[in-house]
Design a protein around this motif. Structure first.
Motif: not given
Length: 216
Positions: A11-35
Motif C-alpha cells: 500500500l505504501l508503494e502505491g501511495a508513493k506513486l500517488t504522491l508522485e502524480i500529485f506532486f508533478w501535477t501541481l508542478v506543471g499545472a499551477l504555473p500553466l494555470g497562471l499563464l
C-alpha cells in the motif's frame, strides 16, 4: 495486526506513486494555470477564444474519460506515432485537466485586482511582466489560495483514477489485496492513508493562508 503489517508495504508503494502524480501535477499545472489565466484576461480576442474553448473542454468532460483518451485514443488517432507510457499519459492528462481548473481560479483572482494598480505600475515605469510578478501575483495568490486548496485536496483523491490505465497506485494496491485475501481491511487502510494525506495538505494550506494573512 500481522496482516496489516503484511499488506502495508504494498500500500505504501502505491501511495508513493500517488504522491508522485500529485506532486508533478501541481508542478506543471499551477504555473500553466497562471499563464492560461493571464491569457483569459488578455485583450487579444483569438487567444482568449482558444483558451476559453480549452477550459470548457477540460472542465466539461470527466477526467477519467480524458485519461482513457490520452492513453488509448491518441495512438489510434495518430496511427501509433503518438504513444505515451502509462505514467506519462497519466501526468499529461492530469496536468491538462488541472491547468484548466487553476486557470479559471487565477482568472477570477486577476480580474479582482483594481485596474488602477496597473496604471500606477505604468507610472512607476514597470513593464507588464514586472507588474504581474511584483504587484499582481502576490495579491492574486492570497485571493485564490482557498480555492486552490480545494483543488489540491481533490487532486489527491482524483489520483486514484490512474488505475483505469493500469498504474499501481494506492487504490489499485488496495483492490488487489482485497480481491486476493477476501477482506475489506486493505481498503480501510487505503482510506486511512488518504485521510492522512489530505490532513497534511490541509495543514500546509492553512499555514500558507496564515502566512499571507499579514495583508489583512
Amino acid at each position: 495486526m500481522n496482516y496489516i503489517f503484511e499488506v502495508l508495504p504494498s500500500l505504501l508503494e502505491g501511495a508513493k506513486l500517488t504522491l508522485e502524480i500529485f506532486f508533478w501535477t501541481l508542478v506543471g499545472a499551477l504555473p500553466l494555470g497562471l499563464l492560461v489565466g493571464l491569457g483569459l484576461t488578455s485583450k487579444f480576442t483569438p487567444l482568449r477564444a482558444v483558451l476559453r474553448f480549452y477550459v470548457w473542454l477540460m472542465r466539461g468532460t470527466p477526467l477519467l474519460l480524458q485519461l482513457i483518451f490520452v492513453f488509448y485514443g491518441l495512438p489510434l488517432i495518430a496511427n501509433g506515432v503518438l504513444t505515451l507510457q502509462r505514467y506519462d499519459a497519466a501526468l499529461f492528462a492530469f496536468i491538462l485537466n488541472y491547468t484548466a481548473y487553476f486557470a479559471e481560479i487565477f482568472r477570477g483572482g486577476l480580474q479582482s485586482i483594481d485596474r488602477g494598480q496597473y496604471e500606477s505600475a505604468k507610472v512607476l515605469r514597470l513593464s507588464y511582466w514586472q507588474t504581474i510578478r511584483k504587484v499582481v501575483t502576490p495579491q492574486v495568490i492570497k485571493i485564490v489560495l482557498p480555492s486552490i486548496g480545494n483543488e489540491v485536496i481533490n487532486l489527491i483523491k482524483d489520483s486514484s483514477l490512474v488505475y483505469v490505465i493500469g498504474l499501481g497506485d494506492l487504490l489499485r494496491a488496495g483492490n488487489i489485496a482485497t480481491s486476493r485475501d477476501v477482506t475489506l481491511t486493505p481498503l480501510i487502510l487505503v482510506g486511512v492513508i488518504y485521510l492522512i494525506l489530505t490532513a497534511l495538505c490541509t495543514y500546509i494550506l492553512r499555514k500558507l493562508e496564515q502566512h499571507y494573512s499579514y495583508w489583512r
